[in-house]
Design an enzyme around this catalytic site. Sequence first.
Site, mmCIF file in Angstrom:
data_model
loop_
_atom_site.group_PDB
_atom_site.id
_atom_site.type_symbol
_atom_site.label_atom_id
_atom_site.label_comp_id
_atom_site.label_asym_id
_atom_site.label_seq_id
_atom_site.Cartn_x
_atom_site.Cartn_y
_atom_site.Cartn_z
ATOM 1 N N HIS A 1 3.164 19.462 -27.063
ATOM 2 C CA HIS A 1 2.806 18.058 -26.873
ATOM 3 C C HIS A 1 1.516 17.645 -27.582
ATOM 4 O O HIS A 1 1.337 16.470 -27.858
ATOM 5 C CB HIS A 1 2.685 17.730 -25.381
ATOM 6 C CG HIS A 1 4.025 17.559 -24.720
ATOM 7 N ND1 HIS A 1 4.958 18.565 -24.657
ATOM 8 C CD2 HIS A 1 4.589 16.483 -24.098
ATOM 9 C CE1 HIS A 1 6.038 18.134 -24.018
ATOM 10 N NE2 HIS A 1 5.844 16.865 -23.663
ATOM 11 N N ASN B 1 2.619 21.281 -21.382
ATOM 12 C CA ASN B 1 2.334 20.465 -22.558
ATOM 13 C C ASN B 1 2.489 21.230 -23.863
ATOM 14 O O ASN B 1 2.053 20.776 -24.913
ATOM 15 C CB ASN B 1 0.920 19.889 -22.478
ATOM 16 C CG ASN B 1 0.860 18.756 -21.485
ATOM 17 O OD1 ASN B 1 1.788 17.959 -21.417
ATOM 18 N ND2 ASN B 1 -0.196 18.716 -20.693
ATOM 19 N N HIS C 1 2.588 14.674 -29.516
ATOM 20 C CA HIS C 1 2.138 13.327 -29.161
ATOM 21 C C HIS C 1 1.552 12.595 -30.360
ATOM 22 O O HIS C 1 1.752 11.394 -30.526
ATOM 23 C CB HIS C 1 1.071 13.388 -28.057
ATOM 24 C CG HIS C 1 1.665 13.339 -26.691
ATOM 25 N ND1 HIS C 1 1.112 13.987 -25.611
ATOM 26 C CD2 HIS C 1 2.777 12.726 -26.221
ATOM 27 C CE1 HIS C 1 1.855 13.777 -24.543
ATOM 28 N NE2 HIS C 1 2.884 13.017 -24.884
ATOM 29 N N LYS D 1 4.363 11.854 -10.892
ATOM 30 C CA LYS D 1 3.542 10.994 -11.743
ATOM 31 C C LYS D 1 4.284 9.689 -11.990
ATOM 32 O O LYS D 1 5.464 9.692 -12.349
ATOM 33 C CB LYS D 1 3.268 11.674 -13.087
ATOM 34 C CG LYS D 1 2.237 12.773 -12.988
ATOM 35 C CD LYS D 1 1.453 12.882 -14.297
ATOM 36 C CE LYS D 1 1.999 13.984 -15.186
ATOM 37 N NZ LYS D 1 1.319 14.037 -16.480
ATOM 38 N N HIS E 1 10.475 10.748 -27.813
ATOM 39 C CA HIS E 1 9.460 11.708 -27.361
ATOM 40 C C HIS E 1 9.902 13.163 -27.593
ATOM 41 O O HIS E 1 9.191 13.956 -28.203
ATOM 42 C CB HIS E 1 9.179 11.448 -25.877
ATOM 43 C CG HIS E 1 8.305 12.457 -25.228
ATOM 44 N ND1 HIS E 1 6.951 12.504 -25.463
ATOM 45 C CD2 HIS E 1 8.584 13.456 -24.354
ATOM 46 C CE1 HIS E 1 6.432 13.507 -24.759
ATOM 47 N NE2 HIS E 1 7.403 14.095 -24.070
ATOM 48 N N GLU F 1 -3.008 18.639 -11.609
ATOM 49 C CA GLU F 1 -3.191 18.879 -13.027
ATOM 50 C C GLU F 1 -4.577 19.361 -13.382
ATOM 51 O O GLU F 1 -5.404 18.584 -13.828
ATOM 52 C CB GLU F 1 -2.901 17.590 -13.816
ATOM 53 C CG GLU F 1 -2.175 17.908 -15.098
ATOM 54 C CD GLU F 1 -1.710 16.659 -15.807
ATOM 55 O OE1 GLU F 1 -2.175 16.447 -16.912
ATOM 56 O OE2 GLU F 1 -0.876 15.933 -15.239
ATOM 57 N N GLU G 1 12.615 19.227 -23.735
ATOM 58 C CA GLU G 1 11.771 19.633 -22.612
ATOM 59 C C GLU G 1 12.337 20.891 -21.947
ATOM 60 O O GLU G 1 11.603 21.768 -21.494
ATOM 61 C CB GLU G 1 11.656 18.495 -21.578
ATOM 62 C CG GLU G 1 11.124 17.174 -22.145
ATOM 63 C CD GLU G 1 9.611 17.165 -22.394
ATOM 64 O OE1 GLU G 1 8.936 18.183 -22.110
ATOM 65 O OE2 GLU G 1 9.104 16.126 -22.889
ATOM 66 N N ARG H 1 0.825 -1.223 0.000
ATOM 67 C CA ARG H 1 0.000 0.000 0.000
ATOM 68 C C ARG H 1 0.853 1.265 0.000
ATOM 69 O O ARG H 1 0.431 2.322 0.458
ATOM 70 C CB ARG H 1 -0.944 0.040 1.209
ATOM 71 C CG ARG H 1 -1.951 -1.084 1.175
ATOM 72 C CD ARG H 1 -3.191 -0.727 1.965
ATOM 73 N NE ARG H 1 -4.156 -1.803 1.878
ATOM 74 C CZ ARG H 1 -4.101 -2.893 2.628
ATOM 75 N NH1 ARG H 1 -3.163 -3.029 3.555
ATOM 76 N NH2 ARG H 1 -4.995 -3.837 2.471
ATOM 77 N N LYS I 1 9.143 23.537 -13.421
ATOM 78 C CA LYS I 1 8.203 22.423 -13.322
ATOM 79 C C LYS I 1 7.748 22.254 -11.872
ATOM 80 O O LYS I 1 6.554 22.067 -11.595
ATOM 81 C CB LYS I 1 8.818 21.128 -13.862
ATOM 82 C CG LYS I 1 7.823 19.968 -13.751
ATOM 83 C CD LYS I 1 7.920 18.905 -14.809
ATOM 84 C CE LYS I 1 6.701 17.993 -14.707
ATOM 85 N NZ LYS I 1 6.939 16.628 -15.128
ATOM 86 N N ARG J 1 -1.081 23.422 -15.094
ATOM 87 C CA ARG J 1 -0.075 22.396 -15.355
ATOM 88 C C ARG J 1 -0.052 21.986 -16.841
ATOM 89 O O ARG J 1 0.928 21.466 -17.346
ATOM 90 C CB ARG J 1 -0.322 21.175 -14.455
ATOM 91 C CG ARG J 1 0.866 20.231 -14.460
ATOM 92 C CD ARG J 1 0.863 19.313 -13.277
ATOM 93 N NE ARG J 1 1.856 18.265 -13.470
ATOM 94 C CZ ARG J 1 2.150 17.361 -12.569
ATOM 95 N NH1 ARG J 1 1.543 17.361 -11.399
ATOM 96 N NH2 ARG J 1 3.059 16.450 -12.811
#
Length: 1593
Positions: free
Chosen positions: A276, A273, A280, A153, A292, A265, A195, A131, A255, A269
């Site tokens: 992106h 992106n 993406h 994340k 990426h 988010e 990035e 947990r 960031k 946030r």
Amino acid sequence: MDTAPDILKVSILGHDSIHCGFHLIPYIAHTVLATLPASVYALITDTNVAPFYLSAFEQAFTAEINKLSSAKPRFLTRVITPGETVKSREGKADIEDFLLLERCTRDTVILALGGGVIGDLVGFVAATFMRGVRFVQIPTTLLAMVDSSVGGKTAIDTPAGKNLIGAFWQPEYVFIDAAFLETLPEREFSNGMAEVVKTAAIWDENEFTSLENNAPLIYTAIRTPSTGYAGRHIATRSTSQSLLLSVIRGSIYVKAHIVTIDERETGLRNLVNFGHTIGHAIEAVLTPQMLHGECVSIGMILEAEVARGMGILKQVAVGRLVRALRAYGLPVSLGDQRVTRCPGARSLGVDRLLDIMRIDKKNSGPQKKVVILSRIGATYEQKATGIADAVIAKVLSEAVKVEVDLSVDASLGKQHVKMATPGSKSISNRALVLAALAQGTCRLKNLLHSDDTQVMMVALQELKGASFAWEDGGETLVVSGGSGALQVPEAGKEIYLGNAGTAARFLTTVCTLVSAPDTSTTTVITGNARMKQRPIGPLVDALRANGSDIAYNESEGCLPLSIAPKGLQGGVIRLAASVSSQYVSSILLCAPYAREAVTLELVGGAVISQPYIDMTITMMRTFGVHVTRDPGTDVYHIPQGVYVNPPEYAIESDASSATYPLAIAAITGTTCTLENIGSESLQGDARFAVDVLKRMGCEVVQTASETTVTGPKRGGLKAIGEVDMEPMTDAFLTACALAAVAQGGEGNVTRIVGIANQRVKECNRIRAMIDQLAKFGVQTKELDDGLEVYGRPFNTLTRGASVHCYDDHRVAMAFSVLGTVVPDTIIEEKRCVEKTWPNWWDDLENKIGLKVGGVELPRAESSTAASPGTPFSPPTASASVIIIGMRGSGKTHVGMLASAELSRPFIDADAYFESKHKIGVREFVHVNGWPAFRDAETDVLKEILKEAGSGHVISMGGGVVEIPEAREMLKTYAKTGPVVHVLRDIKEIVTYLGEENARPAYGEPVVEVYKRREPWFAECANYDFINNPDLAGGEATNAEVSRFFRHITGQPNLAQNVAAGKRSYFLSLTYPDVTPALRHIPDLTTGVDAVELRVDLLRAPDHDALSAIPPRAYVTAQVAALRRATSLPIVFTVRTIAQGGAFPDNAEKDAFELLGLALRLAVEYVDVEICESERLITDLASRKGFSQIVASWHDWSGKMKWNDDVVSSKYAIASRLGDIVKIVGKANALQDNFALYDFVAKASAQPGAKPIIAINMGVEGQMSRILNATLSPVTHPLLPSKAAPGQLSFTQIQKALNLLGQLPARRYFLFGNPIAHSMSPTLHNTGFEVLGLPHTYELLETTDVGEHIKAALAAPDFGGASVTIPFKLDVIPLLDKLSPAAEAIGAVNTIIPVVEGGNRILYGDNTDWVGIRESIRSRAPSIGAPAAALVIGAGGTARAAIFALQSMGAQRIYIFNRTASKAQALVDAFPDAPVKLIKTLDAWPAEGPAPTVIVSTVPASATTVSGAGTGAVLLPLALFDAAANGVVVDMAYRPAETPLLGLAKRAAPSWATVMGVEVLLEQGYVQFETWTGRRCPKHVVSKTVLEKYFATA
Ligand SMILES: NC(=O)c1ccc[n+]([C@@H]2O[C@H](COP(=O)([O-])OP(=O)(O)OC[C@H]3O[C@@H](n4cnc5c(N)ncnc54)[C@H](O)[C@@H]3O)[C@@H](O)[C@H]2O)c1
Ligand SMILES: [Zn+2]
């Protein structure tokens, strides 16, 4: 740990948990143990990272644990496979099982050491294990440091998509040790930089400026190993290390900040992106080939263009973003070769991308969300903005259409456009230097933002010469000048100029102005590899002569330079100015700051580009320094002084660009005012308004600095007859667009002249205009120095034309002018405007007020029409072969051999000339002189082409190419017929010519003639024949002449067995240099049908270590050398790195040059990778002649699935482009080969299917190599390396095929009596063994053709039989069918079982005659069709001999036999052959020629050279014409030297002799080949047979 390292901390969610520094491993261990007590520490990493760092972690943790006095915790490590695939449920379970097995409990601390994959996966394990347990991120990639490790994340992938299962789980610490980046592959570093640049772009302009200016320094940090823990403490940290750390920290800070305000988010946030949304979508198509960050990099530019199209973001900002990303090696457009080479690239259609974007997490409702930049460092909204599909589609599409509604009169609204066009590049560069060197502040307006100006600014800042600041979102540059005071940049910092040429030239002199008391530390300026080859010598020479201390650090005459800070001396400076006017401007600009007033004298020939020198002088005057020029000379006087900055300086608009908006006003009947360009312009193209538009009927008002044009009512432009555009050549395309709709005058014509130089610009612009105007129905006529355009009413022009732009910005912009009055005009390559006006289409919409829409062109895959370029024109096989080349290169020799091989008449142009003029070439020149000779020679060429244009071999005189008219004739001829350039080393030619004087002397050194003519020969010819005795193997072999000339006349030497139901193979030669291997070639190529030359692996002995591109001459020599050793077809392959080879990926042009060379060398197969540009491939294919294209595709990723759409689409492309398809994947399991097999079976079943080579790489793929039927690549144990993993040898494959039941063993026989001593079993069994074939050859000696033979023939494993005396006739009744030869000869010596109409039948052939013919041909190929031949004897073998001679085209065949009646029977049997009976052997009937071929078919004992009366035939000396080069064949099997052969050796030493056993071998080879379908390994077989023959003699 001695002392704590210096750490930078960043706070996130209220904790200082991110720690950054260098060499932190001991610190990490210490901190973790001290602050996160636990019973177990489990470190997870991957197999890439572990070898570098794992043991250091183990040591550090062990040391710290040992220090503890309490219970010692355990330190566990687990190393897993790297790569995205472990980020899966299985990967997670694997780690969990490990932890469980190790009895880890809730107080475990998990450490994730690695890139984002490890971080995401291990983080998610930590989030759910027991947990949730504590964990620590130790990122080792830049991406992980600045992005994935920050924010909490964690996730894994599932087959349904990436990152779909995960959790937010914050690490206790993130330790950023930037020293890890030293081992990270650079591509991965760039991936992370995307990035970093992104974060600065949305948040922090200062940070962005630092990034755009400091790429070289940042790279220094990761490329320089920081030995001795350098950087751990600030004291040992280099400038570049500090910068790197600050960049990382800056990015993390943003960031962390955003995450802190918006942890889960919501809106804000989303800003991270940026790039992106589109990125993406691109990634989804291109993964895994593209990373990426690379996709996001392209995404950022496209999203910035969305912002620009909305009128929110200025082009300045887009330009900065492009340059910054490029500086870190990132792709910035979908046209980047790294993208176009990806398997998925062709499916990057607009619809597909929009479709993928539909499921973006950021979307709410149907609208797509994009982060819109408003300037560098800020966004339009504090969240992503909703954008309509059409807006995104426009940016993504490659073509555009100007939307026109002709029912609305544009002029009605009296539209008045006011705008500026991008600044002039030349003026921008000068203005920067002037303002920086001046005193005071200047606001530069309309500065061009380009690589040049960018590096110039950085350099001036580094020299502390000035400071710069931006105003108006980058529209205005505020320069605070330094009055010319400059300093040496700080220690270790070089001024890096990339490939910015103007900056390099201007700054060289600027650097000499630096003055310091200590002259030992110098200023270093350097550039990229290309820059290091560009010349700077004349400028450095002039400055050195003036007392400056400048050293070349690498190569003489080029950057990098070290310049001592001694100041500029001044006085008289002499400069060679015929190379570049920029040298002159460089000295002029700096001269006021010399210690003495400067007198600049330009020397060394005509000064180039005077207008640019004038431009510099005029601008200097604006900044307060007056240069004077001595009238009529190139001497300039520059006074001493300091420039004074005007408060504002508006940089002139680029005058060529200015023509487009003005022309739009002209053609639409509206008004346009251009700022910053007027009558005082420094640029020639500024005259366009007055000299062209006014004459066409426009109203033109020009002030000193402004131009206003108002067009006549739409349709009212006037054709103006002749206009000389020499002073403004770049504007002629704009003029053409207007002329297309201009009327009036004589025939509505506008004749544009003075622009011949436009043929050699980005494309042949004159041709381009002619071809593209034709699409509108506009007629034109090409002139020597221009063209005529015949105008038509605008509303009659063809609508919907699709304009091809040749990647030329001016073509695109000119046709967009025409598009404003012709509806539905499509401009195919919209991005080519980026060279000078990147936002042209946006300006057209936002400033000029025309609507511009995106258009998606039909994809290459779906369109059946081939791309533009030459249509495939099948070459004409019957066309005469023309041979050209230097005198002494061997044209005549080669030509005669070719003529014999092709059985075509030979014409020697020199001889033709002599017979026509009744005087020798030499004398003609002597009497009439060279010019008259040349004229006469052109006439000869014309006549010959007219009379002998087909079916001949023609050798031209060497001087023919001196005449332009003749060159044109040859070039035209080469479009449909072969023109062969015979090449020979110049040294050889000189030696050879020294020995002969039959033809006129050159009157100049041969070498000079050679240098002049060789390029002409090359340009006129479409084939090269290498006749270089220097090469291994000596002069071109007859076999090669035969192969080459047959190939170019439509009998190509293609590989045997490339047909359905057969198996063919090629051997890959993987040598850097094939010559040492040539002697092994017969062994190496045993069994194979072709050899592959891996050109990408070739390395010339003196090759440039930096270049993986073998020079053309070396490749030519290698092919020629290979041709000496084998006549097997060659597969010419230039395999790129991306496709598993060694050729650079970004050298497409070089690759195609080599492929083109292969076609010139008449190589049979050329392998082309279908990921290359389709235009280049079709262009190549249009020149292929009788060669074949292997269209190949390789996917090494192991992800390609044979049952996938990708493979079918590749197959479709390859079948369209090639004659043979090649698709190579990688097998991960045996099953992958079954999938391949299915694919091939289905594909081959299609009607018209091309042969396919389909293979799986890797050991798991070996089965596919065994089962592949067409040209399977094989290796050989003697080769230096395998061309690809998993390759097998030919022999291995045969054995495997046999075991798989695909190659059943067969039995072969010899029928005859007596045959115990026959060599045939040795012959065939040796062949079988060498090839690895499972067959056997046995003797079947019987008394008659009876049951034994019948049983053998009927057995299912019967493979074939040889038949010898006495059964050659008796066997015939058992056979189903006879070959024409067997029929004619009346005897069978070979039986072949064949399947015909589903039934097995027995086929009788006779190969004796082939044995005879091949024996003669191979020994004296120049004999061709013999004028006369002699056959002695009249039995069955004589019949075979006559048949052989007849097939060779012998003009007379004499027959001699003791019993004349038997001989007469023979004559009667060959009614069509020119057979003549003769009675004696020393005189030839009717004055006929003596034979040059003699074949004896009587036993040796039946001939004699000495005694009469034995009953034997007496062979007289006069039998042989000793002066000829003849061949004598004795069919008698023993002794080895028969009386006939002995006599020949004594009487006619120049004759070749052939023993009976040699004929046996030759016919045996033919049998072998008909039975097995494979060439017999002649060298081994003949050696074995002859050894045995002589041993038993
Ligand atoms: N969690 C987030 O917020 C977030 C954000 C961005 C990306 N990601 C994820 O990150 C992953 C990509 O991370 P990545 O780009 O670091 O890829 P990666 O982890 O696959 O690392 C790239 C390659 O470099 C090797 N490597 C790592 N460090 C090295 C070193 N110091 N020296 C030599 N080799 C080294 C790795 O073994 C690997 O082969 C993706 O799965 C992506 O989804 C997550
Ligand atoms: Zn990202």
